[in-house]
Design an enzyme around this catalytic site. Structure first.
Site, PDB file in Angstrom:
ATOM      1  N   SER A  67       0.834  -1.204   0.000  1.00  0.00           N
ATOM      2  CA  SER A  67       0.000   0.000   0.000  1.00  0.00           C
ATOM      3  C   SER A  67       0.867   1.253   0.000  1.00  0.00           C
ATOM      4  O   SER A  67       2.002   1.237   0.479  1.00  0.00           O
ATOM      5  CB  SER A  67      -0.890   0.015   1.245  1.00  0.00           C
TER       6      SER A  67
HETATM    7  N1  SAH Z   1      -0.368  -4.965   4.368  1.00  0.00           N
HETATM    8  C1  SAH Z   1       0.278  -4.944   3.058  1.00  0.00           C
HETATM    9  C2  SAH Z   1      -0.740  -4.867   1.944  1.00  0.00           C
HETATM   10  C3  SAH Z   1      -0.859  -6.162   1.265  1.00  0.00           C
HETATM   11  S1  SAH Z   1      -2.048  -6.219  -0.050  1.00  0.00           S
HETATM   12  C4  SAH Z   1       1.265  -3.806   2.999  1.00  0.00           C
HETATM   13  O1  SAH Z   1       1.840  -3.456   4.006  1.00  0.00           O
HETATM   14  O2  SAH Z   1       1.528  -3.265   1.965  1.00  0.00           O
HETATM   15  C5  SAH Z   1      -3.293  -7.242   0.688  1.00  0.00           C
HETATM   16  C6  SAH Z   1      -2.878  -8.648   1.044  1.00  0.00           C
HETATM   17  O3  SAH Z   1      -4.057  -9.309   1.543  1.00  0.00           O
HETATM   18  C7  SAH Z   1      -2.370  -9.496  -0.108  1.00  0.00           C
HETATM   19  O4  SAH Z   1      -1.103  -9.990   0.193  1.00  0.00           O
HETATM   20  C8  SAH Z   1      -3.414 -10.623  -0.217  1.00  0.00           C
HETATM   21  O5  SAH Z   1      -2.849 -11.871  -0.587  1.00  0.00           O
HETATM   22  C9  SAH Z   1      -3.971 -10.676   1.210  1.00  0.00           C
HETATM   23  N2  SAH Z   1      -5.299 -11.281   1.347  1.00  0.00           N
HETATM   24  C10 SAH Z   1      -6.375 -11.177   0.524  1.00  0.00           C
HETATM   25  N3  SAH Z   1      -7.413 -11.881   1.001  1.00  0.00           N
HETATM   26  C11 SAH Z   1      -7.009 -12.445   2.188  1.00  0.00           C
HETATM   27  C12 SAH Z   1      -7.630 -13.295   3.169  1.00  0.00           C
HETATM   28  N4  SAH Z   1      -8.893 -13.712   3.047  1.00  0.00           N
HETATM   29  N5  SAH Z   1      -6.895 -13.660   4.237  1.00  0.00           N
HETATM   30  C13 SAH Z   1      -5.598 -13.241   4.379  1.00  0.00           C
HETATM   31  N6  SAH Z   1      -4.959 -12.459   3.495  1.00  0.00           N
HETATM   32  C14 SAH Z   1      -5.651 -12.060   2.412  1.00  0.00           C
END
Ligand code: SAH
Length: 216
Positions: A67
């Site tokens: 993000s």
């Molecule tokens: N927190 C991260 C953002 C990651 S993007 C940062 O610091 O930049 C969102 C993440 O959520 C992805 O890696 C995706 O694989 C995960 N995700 C999506 N659905 C999910 C679920 N049901 N349970 C756990 N993780 C999930």
């Protein structure tokens, strides 16, 4: 080897990011200090390190993204305003950048990620950054972690199709659940546990990858 001190990843570059976050309205000094400490370039591919401190979301593999700094700071500020900082649950670990920020704001971080490859890479990354209070779990995070509840805060970093009401019960008194909701038009929302139930606040428009079911 991290390109420490060189050009785009230097202290000056980070300082500029903090100044931009202030201009964007982030005002919690502790959150700003932590955002200035954590080396964001260590969370992206070396080829993208020069863009790490720009206000961009960037690819992290497996079709996922890190993000943008503003949204990480904004969500961190919202959850850090809770009365106690014993534990926080993050759903969507990704590359672990938000996890690392949370690790400096709460005693323990529990973070759930559905993509196994990301869990493995992020575990290695957090350990090389000497972050030892973050527990990662490879699972579908949509049910939260009822066994370890209550949490002082819960943060979802992928967009839920509907308000995740099941997670509200996993909040401690005074706790906050911060999450994006929606499909194409997404909105950041906050649910707070108060004496006589819950309050919901609608915040700004956002853009996140979707929360998906099951594991990969
Ligand atoms: N927190 C991260 C953002 C990651 S993007 C940062 O610091 O930049 C969102 C993440 O959520 C992805 O890696 C995706 O694989 C995960 N995700 C999506 N659905 C999910 C679920 N049901 N349970 C756990 N993780 C999930």
């Amino acid at each position: 080897m991290l390109a420490q001190g060189s050009g785009m990843t230097s202290v000056r570059t980070r300082t500029r990011m903090i100044e931009r976050l202030r201009a964007q309205g982030i005002c919690d000094e502790k959150v700003l200090a932590v955002m200035g400490q954590v080396p964001r370039h260590a969370f992206v591919d070396e080829a993208l390190a020069h863009k790490a401190y720009d206000d961009l979301s960037l690819p992290i593999g497996f079709g996922q993204t890190i993000s943008q700094p503003y949204i990480v700071a904004r969500m961190s500020e919202l959850v850090f305003a809770v009365p106690q900082h014993r534990n926080v649950l993050e759903i969507g670990t990704g590359c672990g950048y938000q996890t690392s920020i949370l690790s400096k704001l709460f005693k323990t971080v529990h973070s759930i990620e559905r993509v196994g490859g990301l869990v493995r890479n992020t575990r290695d990354r957090l350990s090389s950054l000497e972050i030892h209070n973050a527990r990662l779990r490879h699972a579908d995070g949509s049910r939260g972690l009822p066994d370890l509840a209550p949490f002082d805060a819960i943060l979802i970093t992928a967009a839920a199709p509907i308000v995740p009401e099941n997670l509200m019960d996993q909040l401690a008194m005074g706790g906050r659940l911060v999450f994006p909701v929606g499909d194409v038009d997404q909105e950041l929302r906050m649910i707070e546990r108060v004496d006589d139930g819950f309050t919901e606040t609608r915040l700004e428009k956002v853009k996140f990858v979707p929360l998906l079911p099951g594991i990969a």
